[in-house]
Design a protein around this motif. Structure first.
Motif, PDB file in Angstrom:
ATOM      1  N   PHE A   3      -2.129  -1.652  21.998  1.00 30.74           N
ATOM      2  CA  PHE A   3      -2.970  -2.348  22.972  1.00 30.74           C
ATOM      3  C   PHE A   3      -4.416  -1.907  22.780  1.00 30.74           C
ATOM      4  CE2 PHE A   3      -4.869  -2.565  27.280  1.00 30.74           C
ATOM      5  CZ  PHE A   3      -4.812  -3.942  27.444  1.00 30.74           C
ATOM      6  N   ASP A   4      -5.332  -2.870  22.637  1.00 34.33           N
ATOM      7  CA  ASP A   4      -6.726  -2.529  22.352  1.00 34.33           C
ATOM      8  C   ASP A   4      -7.698  -3.038  23.410  1.00 34.33           C
ATOM      9  OD1 ASP A   4      -6.590  -5.219  21.819  1.00 34.33           O
ATOM     10  OD2 ASP A   4      -7.432  -5.081  19.810  1.00 34.33           O
ATOM     11  N   GLY A   5      -7.192  -3.370  24.587  1.00 33.96           N
ATOM     12  CA  GLY A   5      -8.054  -3.885  25.639  1.00 33.96           C
ATOM     13  C   GLY A   5      -8.217  -2.897  26.776  1.00 33.96           C
ATOM     14  N   THR A   6      -8.761  -3.408  27.889  1.00 33.87           N
ATOM     15  CA  THR A   6      -8.853  -2.612  29.107  1.00 33.87           C
ATOM     16  C   THR A   6      -8.201  -3.398  30.233  1.00 33.87           C
ATOM     17  OG1 THR A   6     -11.046  -3.493  29.639  1.00 33.87           O
ATOM     18  CG2 THR A   6     -10.961  -1.380  28.475  1.00 33.87           C
ATOM     19  N   ALA A   7      -7.367  -2.715  30.978  1.00 29.18           N
ATOM     20  CA  ALA A   7      -6.673  -3.338  32.099  1.00 29.18           C
ATOM     21  C   ALA A   7      -6.665  -2.374  33.269  1.00 29.18           C
ATOM     22  CB  ALA A   7      -5.244  -3.706  31.710  1.00 29.18           C
ATOM     23  N   LYS A   8      -6.834  -2.918  34.444  1.00 32.10           N
ATOM     24  CA  LYS A   8      -6.830  -2.109  35.669  1.00 32.10           C
ATOM     25  C   LYS A   8      -5.637  -2.532  36.516  1.00 32.10           C
ATOM     26  CE  LYS A   8     -10.016  -0.830  39.406  1.00 32.10           C
ATOM     27  NZ  LYS A   8     -11.392  -1.058  39.887  1.00 32.10           N
ATOM     28  N   PHE A   9      -4.832  -1.560  36.934  1.00 30.03           N
ATOM     29  CA  PHE A   9      -3.729  -1.805  37.845  1.00 30.03           C
ATOM     30  C   PHE A   9      -4.154  -1.336  39.226  1.00 30.03           C
ATOM     31  CE2 PHE A   9      -1.235  -1.753  33.952  1.00 30.03           C
ATOM     32  CZ  PHE A   9      -0.268  -2.723  34.208  1.00 30.03           C
ATOM     33  N   VAL A  10      -4.111  -2.217  40.185  1.00 26.98           N
ATOM     34  CA  VAL A  10      -4.378  -1.857  41.572  1.00 26.98           C
ATOM     35  C   VAL A  10      -3.038  -1.824  42.292  1.00 26.98           C
ATOM     36  CG1 VAL A  10      -5.522  -2.500  43.717  1.00 26.98           C
ATOM     37  CG2 VAL A  10      -6.672  -2.886  41.521  1.00 26.98           C
ATOM     38  N   ILE A  11      -2.668  -0.642  42.782  1.00 32.77           N
ATOM     39  CA  ILE A  11      -1.437  -0.501  43.551  1.00 32.77           C
ATOM     40  C   ILE A  11      -1.854  -0.544  45.013  1.00 32.77           C
ATOM     41  CG2 ILE A  11       0.573   0.924  44.029  1.00 32.77           C
ATOM     42  CD1 ILE A  11       0.161   2.170  41.223  1.00 32.77           C
ATOM     43  N   GLU A  12      -1.529  -1.651  45.657  1.00 40.62           N
ATOM     44  CA  GLU A  12      -2.018  -1.926  47.000  1.00 40.62           C
ATOM     45  C   GLU A  12      -1.723  -0.783  47.972  1.00 40.62           C
ATOM     46  OE1 GLU A  12      -0.108  -5.657  47.708  1.00 40.62           O
ATOM     47  OE2 GLU A  12      -1.351  -6.668  46.217  1.00 40.62           O
ATOM     48  N   GLY A  13      -2.770  -0.335  48.653  1.00 40.77           N
ATOM     49  CA  GLY A  13      -2.646   0.721  49.634  1.00 40.77           C
ATOM     50  C   GLY A  13      -2.577   2.124  49.054  1.00 40.77           C
ATOM     51  N   GLU A  14      -2.597   2.225  47.719  1.00 36.61           N
ATOM     52  CA  GLU A  14      -2.452   3.533  47.073  1.00 36.61           C
ATOM     53  C   GLU A  14      -3.655   3.909  46.217  1.00 36.61           C
ATOM     54  OE1 GLU A  14      -0.100   5.426  48.025  1.00 36.61           O
ATOM     55  OE2 GLU A  14       1.140   3.921  49.007  1.00 36.61           O
ATOM     56  N   GLY A  15      -4.169   2.983  45.436  1.00 40.52           N
ATOM     57  CA  GLY A  15      -5.273   3.269  44.531  1.00 40.52           C
ATOM     58  C   GLY A  15      -5.150   2.444  43.276  1.00 40.52           C
ATOM     59  N   ALA A  16      -5.755   2.922  42.201  1.00 44.09           N
ATOM     60  CA  ALA A  16      -5.778   2.152  40.960  1.00 44.09           C
ATOM     61  C   ALA A  16      -5.718   3.069  39.755  1.00 44.09           C
ATOM     62  CB  ALA A  16      -7.048   1.297  40.906  1.00 44.09           C
ATOM     63  N   LEU A  17      -5.340   2.484  38.634  1.00 41.80           N
ATOM     64  CA  LEU A  17      -5.379   3.191  37.359  1.00 41.80           C
ATOM     65  C   LEU A  17      -5.872   2.227  36.310  1.00 41.80           C
ATOM     66  CD1 LEU A  17      -1.844   3.243  35.957  1.00 41.80           C
ATOM     67  CD2 LEU A  17      -2.118   3.146  38.407  1.00 41.80           C
ATOM     68  N   ILE A  18      -6.389   2.781  35.242  1.00 37.92           N
ATOM     69  CA  ILE A  18      -6.961   1.942  34.196  1.00 37.92           C
ATOM     70  C   ILE A  18      -6.352   2.319  32.851  1.00 37.92           C
ATOM     71  CG2 ILE A  18      -8.985   3.383  33.700  1.00 37.92           C
ATOM     72  CD1 ILE A  18     -10.510   0.540  33.754  1.00 37.92           C
ATOM     73  N   VAL A  19      -6.063   1.296  32.067  1.00 39.38           N
ATOM     74  CA  VAL A  19      -5.559   1.458  30.706  1.00 39.38           C
ATOM     75  C   VAL A  19      -6.690   1.042  29.791  1.00 39.38           C
ATOM     76  CG1 VAL A  19      -3.849   0.719  29.015  1.00 39.38           C
ATOM     77  CG2 VAL A  19      -3.226   0.860  31.435  1.00 39.38           C
ATOM     78  N   ASP A  20      -7.093   1.946  28.928  1.00 37.50           N
ATOM     79  CA  ASP A  20      -8.150   1.684  27.960  1.00 37.50           C
ATOM     80  C   ASP A  20      -7.575   2.031  26.595  1.00 37.50           C
ATOM     81  OD1 ASP A  20     -10.471   1.244  26.600  1.00 37.50           O
ATOM     82  OD2 ASP A  20     -11.611   2.852  27.537  1.00 37.50           O
ATOM     83  N   GLY A  21      -7.126   1.006  25.884  1.00 32.47           N
ATOM     84  CA  GLY A  21      -6.370   1.273  24.672  1.00 32.47           C
ATOM     85  C   GLY A  21      -5.030   1.852  25.084  1.00 32.47           C
ATOM     86  N   ALA A  22      -4.655   2.985  24.513  1.00 34.02           N
ATOM     87  CA  ALA A  22      -3.387   3.618  24.873  1.00 34.02           C
ATOM     88  C   ALA A  22      -3.586   4.730  25.893  1.00 34.02           C
ATOM     89  CB  ALA A  22      -2.702   4.164  23.629  1.00 34.02           C
ATOM     90  N   SER A  23      -4.824   4.980  26.343  1.00 36.55           N
ATOM     91  CA  SER A  23      -5.033   6.040  27.337  1.00 36.55           C
ATOM     92  C   SER A  23      -4.971   5.458  28.744  1.00 36.55           C
ATOM     93  CB  SER A  23      -6.370   6.754  27.102  1.00 36.55           C
ATOM     94  OG  SER A  23      -7.447   5.950  27.515  1.00 36.55           O
ATOM     95  N   VAL A  24      -4.467   6.260  29.662  1.00 34.47           N
ATOM     96  CA  VAL A  24      -4.296   5.835  31.050  1.00 34.47           C
ATOM     97  C   VAL A  24      -4.879   6.911  31.945  1.00 34.47           C
ATOM     98  CG1 VAL A  24      -2.626   5.143  32.810  1.00 34.47           C
ATOM     99  CG2 VAL A  24      -2.132   4.698  30.397  1.00 34.47           C
ATOM    100  N   ARG A  25      -5.611   6.492  32.982  1.00 32.38           N
ATOM    101  CA  ARG A  25      -6.187   7.452  33.924  1.00 32.38           C
ATOM    102  C   ARG A  25      -6.343   6.802  35.287  1.00 32.38           C
ATOM    103  NH1 ARG A  25     -11.370   5.691  34.620  1.00 32.38           N
ATOM    104  NH2 ARG A  25     -12.301   4.550  32.905  1.00 32.38           N
ATOM    105  N   ALA A  26      -6.517   7.633  36.302  1.00 32.12           N
ATOM    106  CA  ALA A  26      -6.798   7.118  37.637  1.00 32.12           C
ATOM    107  C   ALA A  26      -8.143   6.406  37.591  1.00 32.12           C
ATOM    108  CB  ALA A  26      -6.816   8.267  38.640  1.00 32.12           C
ATOM    109  N   ALA A  27      -8.293   5.391  38.407  1.00 30.31           N
ATOM    110  CA  ALA A  27      -9.518   4.588  38.424  1.00 30.31           C
ATOM    111  C   ALA A  27     -10.064   4.516  39.837  1.00 30.31           C
ATOM    112  CB  ALA A  27      -9.225   3.186  37.904  1.00 30.31           C
ATOM    113  N   ASP A  28     -11.281   4.020  39.937  1.00 29.62           N
ATOM    114  CA  ASP A  28     -11.848   3.747  41.255  1.00 29.62           C
ATOM    115  C   ASP A  28     -12.419   2.337  41.262  1.00 29.62           C
ATOM    116  OD1 ASP A  28     -14.496   3.869  40.164  1.00 29.62           O
ATOM    117  OD2 ASP A  28     -14.515   6.032  40.451  1.00 29.62           O
ATOM    118  N   ASP A  29     -13.000   1.946  42.370  1.00 31.70           N
ATOM    119  CA  ASP A  29     -13.481   0.573  42.520  1.00 31.70           C
ATOM    120  C   ASP A  29     -14.556   0.189  41.511  1.00 31.70           C
ATOM    121  OD1 ASP A  29     -11.744   0.173  44.617  1.00 31.70           O
ATOM    122  OD2 ASP A  29     -13.231   0.651  46.150  1.00 31.70           O
TER     123      ASP A  29
END
Length: 99
Positions: free
Chosen positions: A22-48
């Motif tokens: 995977f070579d893109g960027t995607a943000k997962f928003v888990i409603e009521g919990e927060g978000a995480l971001i995928v940048d390539g194969a790395s994953v980390r917590a995200a903010d707004d």
């Protein structure tokens, strides 16, 4: 925001992303919990302020079902359980990487 849920989500998604191309960027928003971001194969917590090519939103149960393989991301989207905002092509690449 529940740090435990986001930490667990980052760990689960990191495991799923291992060895993918995977070579893109995607943000997962888990409603009521927060978000995480995928940048390539790395994953980390995200903010707004984190930007991504596509943002996917779902509740914690739907996210867990997708991560466990009980629910296909495409099926979740088609049934309205997973919302998408942004580039559909990136979302499809991510879905392929998670399968």
């Amino acid at each position: 925001m529940s740090n435990a849920i986001i930490d667990a989500a980052v760990a689960a998604l990191s495991t799923k992303m291992e060895g993918t191309d995977f070579d893109g960027t995607a943000k997962f928003v888990i409603e009521g919990e927060g978000a995480l971001i995928v940048d390539g194969a790395s994953v980390r917590a995200a903010d707004d302020s984190d930007e991504a090519e596509v943002t996917l939103s779902a509740d914690a149960d739907v996210f867990q079902d997708i991560m466990s393989g009980e629910l296909n991301a495409t099926s979740a989207f088609m049934s309205g359980k997973l919302q998408l905002d942004g580039d559909m092509g990136t979302a499809m690449k991510l879905g392929s990487a998670l399968s």
